[in-house]
Design an enzyme around this catalytic site. Structure first.
Site, short mmCIF file in Angstrom:
data_model
loop_
_atom_site.label_atom_id
_atom_site.label_comp_id
_atom_site.label_asym_id
_atom_site.label_seq_id
_atom_site.Cartn_x
_atom_site.Cartn_y
_atom_site.Cartn_z
N HIS A 9 -35.73 -19.88 -32.17
CA HIS A 9 -36.04 -19.93 -30.75
C HIS A 9 -37.55 -20.13 -30.52
CE1 HIS A 9 -31.84 -18.82 -30.24
NE2 HIS A 9 -32.06 -17.88 -31.14
N GLU A 23 -35.71 -12.07 -28.84
CA GLU A 23 -35.49 -12.52 -30.21
C GLU A 23 -36.64 -13.38 -30.72
OE1 GLU A 23 -32.12 -14.97 -32.83
OE2 GLU A 23 -31.90 -14.78 -30.65
N HIS A 78 -33.26 -15.05 -37.61
CA HIS A 78 -32.70 -14.78 -36.28
C HIS A 78 -32.38 -13.30 -36.11
CE1 HIS A 78 -31.90 -18.90 -34.60
NE2 HIS A 78 -32.07 -19.21 -35.88
N GLU A 144 -29.26 -13.21 -39.86
CA GLU A 144 -29.17 -12.49 -38.59
C GLU A 144 -29.54 -11.04 -38.85
OE1 GLU A 144 -28.67 -13.59 -35.62
OE2 GLU A 144 -27.48 -15.43 -35.67
#
Length: 269
Positions: A9, A23, A78, A144
């Site tokens: 992101h 995030e 992430h 993640e």
């Protein structure tokens, strides 16, 4: 080893949000820490980041850049999000790959090391059809690192020490996967061993100040400890970063420390 490191992101795309966190901020912090650990501690490592600040960058631009650079591995960092009860760590390789693929072997090595360091529930090794896994020409992994929507996971994310441990876990896994060689490690000063070069990143009369400096060094990926020195009858507390048998290695580490913001660095021969 050429690592393309992709903090997920950024810019107009904040990623998941929850518990006062975005995030994009957490992924960037972990990625910068990971880069520092790798460059500080391992030989023959090149790291290119998809972003080093809060900018917007498309998935296509990221995969194209990694492919054009000829990266050996693509690692995308992430944080997860779901309902408040979901928690833990998981990672993904491309769904079209077999369990015997190089990416799957790297995934297992990195997964095992990350889970040792992050204190999160282990949700397992998984596969998905994510763009950065599908469109990259080198083995690729997307991790993640907890659920930003879960209050317990998010509480960990807010701790710099936890983010440093997550970065260390990734670094440890990469070192195993690519058989990275550590840079000249500190060696004890042994009589008749020859000349040694000790790096000091700050000397203090206060033990607490020395401990604070060591914490700052460790937060930026340097291995450091407090040593005590007696000078003209006075006790000084030094932040020692390493002892090297090679002067050039010591000078390179000193230059890297200064570049990282530690100006009061010197070498004791």
């Amino acid at each position: 080893m050429k690592l393309y490191l992709d903090p997920g992101h950024g810019g107009r795309d904040p990623g998941a949000k929850g518990n006062g966190l975005s995030e994009k901020d957490i992924t960037l912090d972990i990625a910068l820490r990971l880069r520092e650990i790798l460059l500080n501690n391992y030989e023959k490592v090149e790291v290119k980041l998809s972003r080093t600040s809060d900018i917007t960058k498309s998935l296509l631009a990221r995969s194209n850049e990694a492919n054009a650079w000829g990266a050996d591995f693509y690692l995308s960092i992430h944080m997860n999000a779901a309902d408040r009860s979901a928690c833990g760590y998981e990672d993904f390789i491309y769904s079209g790959l077999s369990n015997s693929s190089k990416a799957a072997k790297f995934q297992k090595m990195i997964h095992d090391e990350v889970i040792k360091m992050n204190g999160l529930k282990d949700r397992g090794l998984k596969k998905a059809n994510f763009h950065v896994l599908r469109e990259t020409t080198m083995p690729a992994l997307l991790t993640e690192n907890g659920f930003i929507s879960n209050s317990q996971d998010a509480a960990l994310m807010k701790q710099p020490s936890w983010r440093q441990n997550v970065a260390k876990g990734h670094a440890n896994g990469l070192a195993i996967a690519f058989q990275l060689q550590r840079k000249s490690s500190p060696v004890p000063t042994i009589p008749n061993l020859g000349t040694s070069y000790k790096i000091i990143a700050g000397s203090f009369r206060s033990l607490n100040n020395a401990k604070s400096r060591v914490a700052d060094l460790q937060a930026k990926g340097f291995e450091a400890l407090v040593e005590t020195a007696n000078i003209s009858g006075d006790t000084w507390y030094r932040a020692q970063v390493g002892v090297y048998s090679n002067r050039r290695n010591a000078e390179q580490q000193m230059a890297h420390l200064k570049k990282s913001g530690f100006k009061d660095v010197f070498i004791i021969t």
